[in-house]
Enzyme design. Structure first.
Site, PDB file in Angstrom:
ATOM      1  N   CYS A 176       0.800  -1.222   0.000  1.00 51.01           N
ATOM      2  CA  CYS A 176       0.000   0.000   0.000  1.00 51.01           C
ATOM      3  C   CYS A 176       0.835   1.275   0.000  1.00 51.01           C
ATOM      4  O   CYS A 176       0.284   2.374  -0.041  1.00 51.01           O
ATOM      5  CB  CYS A 176      -0.934   0.001   1.209  1.00 51.01           C
ATOM      6  N   HIS A 316      -2.536   8.216   5.869  1.00 53.39           N
ATOM      7  CA  HIS A 316      -2.714   6.896   5.258  1.00 53.39           C
ATOM      8  C   HIS A 316      -4.007   6.256   5.736  1.00 53.39           C
ATOM      9  O   HIS A 316      -4.585   5.428   5.029  1.00 53.39           O
ATOM     10  CB  HIS A 316      -1.535   5.986   5.612  1.00 53.39           C
ATOM     11  N   GLU A 326      -1.291   5.645  13.553  1.00 50.96           N
ATOM     12  CA  GLU A 326      -0.854   6.781  12.739  1.00 50.96           C
ATOM     13  C   GLU A 326      -1.103   8.087  13.495  1.00 50.96           C
ATOM     14  O   GLU A 326      -0.277   9.010  13.435  1.00 50.96           O
ATOM     15  CB  GLU A 326      -1.557   6.808  11.389  1.00 50.96           C
ATOM     16  N   LYS A 347      -9.331   8.216   1.923  1.00 48.63           N
ATOM     17  CA  LYS A 347      -9.818   6.848   1.706  1.00 48.63           C
ATOM     18  C   LYS A 347     -11.262   6.703   2.166  1.00 48.63           C
ATOM     19  O   LYS A 347     -11.935   5.743   1.797  1.00 48.63           O
ATOM     20  CB  LYS A 347      -8.930   5.839   2.436  1.00 48.63           C
ATOM     21  N   HIS A 352      -9.760   2.090  -0.301  1.00 47.09           N
ATOM     22  CA  HIS A 352      -8.312   1.891  -0.250  1.00 47.09           C
ATOM     23  C   HIS A 352      -7.838   1.354  -1.599  1.00 47.09           C
ATOM     24  O   HIS A 352      -8.081   0.204  -1.941  1.00 47.09           O
ATOM     25  CB  HIS A 352      -7.967   0.915   0.874  1.00 47.09           C
ATOM     26  N   PHE A 411       1.854  -3.325   4.027  1.00 48.55           N
ATOM     27  CA  PHE A 411       2.152  -4.647   4.575  1.00 48.55           C
ATOM     28  C   PHE A 411       3.650  -4.927   4.423  1.00 48.55           C
ATOM     29  O   PHE A 411       4.296  -4.493   3.472  1.00 48.55           O
ATOM     30  CB  PHE A 411       1.361  -5.720   3.832  1.00 48.55           C
TER      31      PHE A 411
END
Length: 425
Positions: A176, A316, A326, A347, A352, A411
């Site tokens: 991502c 994010h 975050e 998002k 996403h 990830f």
């Protein structure tokens, strides 16, 4: 003096300046910059029940799908069958970005024009379809285009072929964070003088049965099937998972003097790039958010800006429990200035976009600077209170800013951040 210290290195000051002169967007909110940006500013959700396949048996039956996209508007009809959708989106967004930049690639300049476009998952749609063909009809019926149709670097490959760009060509793959890393890597290439301009970003087309089943098995997806438009809710206490989206975001990055010589329209300047690893877990960030903290700090150092200079953060935040970390990272980096910096998570509207998320959000950050409008976080009814932020809930905010920070975390524990600044001669 070490470049890791607070004082900016002279080496950084000597690097070539890089500006954004074109933006190309293919998103669930629209095809093209203006339609997508208008929808973002209006706080529209692109999340609906899945139409690409029957999702009835899936725990999560929603996604943010591309609508009204015709590949033959951007690629030759004979080539459509050679391209997975992620490649089609990349070619379309790249053409839009190059046209927006008003740039024509010729045999005279082609060697100095590069392409850096990645995909987090690549041609999963083509893999699933071809596997079905193999199982049902045998190996003789597998298309000879299968391998080049699905491998991740073919987004960059096809774009370079279609546009004639013969400079540096690659496709970073970092889940991502892919789109953000691609823009950052392109930035470094131009800074070093190895290209005059680079078409950079991320692309993804992963609204497929296997993708949805895999994410559902990891309990990462929202199950708010009865109200899709409310499902993606970053930073909200009632979030229950992310929503898969698809699309592409491309920036036309250009060396400043090259842009000035051709009187290009400059949206903003890219001034900072940072990348770190959590070295912790394949999907979860550490509880102290150390990787994200170091990534943002590194980006600030690279930009020679301070936290006081940042006027907006595009987070994010995916609508998962990791949003809290975050928020912690932002708090650790910005300290007493945390509540002075507006933060939003787009998002909430696009879903996403996985490998394309960072580049689309980078484009939103650039437009926030250029147009003086900060996008909202929709569905933010009950913000987390543990690490409070200066959220922009529900509706966009008119505000002139000079610099914006865009975060992406993927990830594998890979982190990337970019800082854009209002261009000044």
């Amino acid at each position: 003096m070490s470049c890791l210290q607070e004082t900016p290195c002279r080496e950084n000051q000597l690097k070539r300046r890089v500006v954004v002169t074109g933006i190309g967007l293919v998103t669930p909110l629209g095809i093209g910059l203006e339609s997508t940006w208008a929808a973002v500013c209006e706080g529209k959700s692109a999340v609906q029940r899945i139409t690409k396949f029957d999702p009835t048996d899936y725990p999560s039956q929603i996604a943010a799908e591309i609508k009204d996209f015709s590949p033959t508007d951007y690629v030759d009809k004979k080539d459509v069958k050679k391209m997975d959708e992620f490649i089609q989106y990349a070619v379309a967004a790249s053409r839009l970005a190059t046209d927006d930049a008003g740039f024509v690639i010729t045999t005279q300049n082609a060697d100095r024009i590069g392409v850096v476009i990645g995909s987090g998952i690549g041609g999963i749609h083509g893999i699933e379809q071809t596997h079905t063909t193999l199982q049902e009809k045998g190996p003789s019926r597998v298309t000879p285009f299968f391998i080049p149709m699905v491998i991740g670097n073919m987004a960059s490959g096809f774009v370079s072929i279609y546009l004639g760009a013969r400079g540096p060509n690659s496709g970073t793959v970092t889940a991502c964070a892919t789109g953000t890393h691609c823009i950052g890597d392109a930035y470094r290439i131009i800074q070093r003088g190895e290209a005059s301009a680079i078409i950079a970003g991320g692309t993804e087309a992963a609204v497929t049965p296997l993708t949805l089943a895999g994410f559902a098995a990891s309990r990462a997806l929202s199950k708010r099937n009865d109200a899709p438009e409310l499902a993606s809710r970053p930073f909200d206490k009632d979030r229950d998972g992310f929503v898969v989206g698809e699309g592409a975001g491309i920036l036309f990055l250009e060396e400043l003097e090259h842009a000035i010589k051709r009187s290009a329209n400059i949206y903003a300047e890219l001034v900072g790039y940072g990348m770190t690893a959590d070295a912790y877990h394949i999907t979860a960030p550490p509880s102290d958010a150390n990787g994200a903290v170091r990534c943002m700090q590194q980006t600030l150092r690279d930009s020679s800006l301070t936290t006081a200079d940042i006027g907006y953060i595009n987070a994010h935040a995916t609508s998962t429990m990791a949003d809290k970390l975050e928020a912690l990272a932002i708090t650790r980096v910005f300290g007493e200035k945390t509540l002075a910096v507006p933060v939003s998570a787009t998002k909430s509207m696009t879903g996403h976009l996985l490998g394309a998320a960072g580049s689309v959000e980078a484009a939103f950050s650039v437009l926030a600077i250029q147009r003086g409008i900060l996008p909202p976080t929709i569905n933010l009814d009950n913000p987390d209170s543990e690490y409070p932020l200066n959220h922009i809930p529900h509706t966009s905010r008119q505000m002139n800013i000079n610099a914006a920070l865009s975060n992406s975390f993927g990830f594998g524990g890979t982190n990337a951040s970019l800082i854009f600044r209002r261009y000044a001669a």
